[in-house]
Design a protein around this motif. Structure first.
Motif: not given
Length: 260
Positions: A68-75, A85-96, A116-119
């Motif tokens: 949200n601040t750095l606006h980075s899409i790094i994996p 289940t709660v942690d996994l849902a939270k991981c997805k929610a914050v952008g992991m 995840l690294v396409k290079k």
């Protein structure tokens, strides 16, 4: 591959350094969330391995800042010993992007990083498929609490590295055991859950019983829910006893390796 690994536990740091070096990846270690962000601003990385529970800024907070601040899409791959289940849902929610359970399986780690690294990479480095992590203890006439087979494989029988990892375990374990015991006396469930979480990955690294890991996860869960009872307290006592016996075994192993 340039990897930023974020963890405050020295044993986890050394293990991950060994894995990433085997893969042929460049890697930097950040002891807390703020240091990770500073490194990310100063240098370009291809992927971040993010321990969820960290001092100063936890994995969720650091990921939110990166997105949200750095606006980075790094994996970003989450590392956690407590897969809920709660942690996994939270991981997805914050952008992991993904997660890996600790103790880390090297083949799973390698495949997820590469996926995840396409290079393209100049040289393909494939983990040894013959490596298998076996942490269940075999029954014997004399009870042994540790099994250094996994550590031996992981370090490629490097005596210096084996001594270093054993030394780190011997340094970090007693304070965690003391924290668990004291937190029971103080009824400090937050501290108990945190100490239990930190000690869990070391069991597999030192070849200790899966039952020990399961008990510690149960303690962590009970502490989080504040549903601590006499049975849970007995598990804390049992874990402390076994871990202290394991430390004595490892001290002997350390000296044997040193002499060899």
């Amino acid at each position: 591959r340039r990897v930023l690994f974020r963890s405050d536990m020295p044993l986890n740091q050394l293990l991950m350094k060994t894995l990433l070096d085997d893969f042929g990846f460049e890697r930097d270690i950040a002891e807390n969330g703020m240091i990770a962000l500073e490194k990310l601003k100063a240098k370009e990385y291809d992927i971040i391995l993010m321990d969820l529970q960290m001092p100063i800024m936890n994995g969720f907070e650091a990921t939110e800042y990166i997105r949200n601040t750095l606006h980075s899409i790094i994996p970003i791959i989450a590392l956690t010993a407590d897969v809920t289940t709660v942690d996994l849902a939270k991981c997805k929610a914050v952008g992991m992007n993904d997660y890996i359970a600790k103790p880390v399986d090297e083949r799973v780690l390698y495949n997820k990083i590469v996926g995840l690294v396409k290079k393209p990479i100049q040289q393909k480095v494939t983990p040894n498929d013959s490596v298998k992590i076996e942490i269940n203890q075999k029954e014997s006439a004399e009870i042994k609490y540790t099994n250094l087979e996994y550590l031996n494989v992981r370090t490629k029988s490097n005596p210096k590295l084996m001594r270093e990892m054993i030394s780190i375990y011997l340094q970090q374990t007693p304070p965690l055991l003391e924290a668990m015991t004291q937190s029971v006396l103080d009824k400090n469930w937050q501290l108990l859950a945190a100490a239990a979480h930190k000690i869990i990955p070391s069991f597999a690294i030192m070849g200790m019983s899966q039952d020990l890991e399961n008990m510690t996860k149960q303690i962590q869960e009970d502490a989080k829910k504040e549903q601590f009872n006499d049975e849970t307290a007995q598990m804390v006592i049992q874990i402390e006893s076994i871990c202290r016996k394991a430390c004595k075994e490892l001290e002997i192993e350390f000296n044997l390796i040193k002499n060899t």
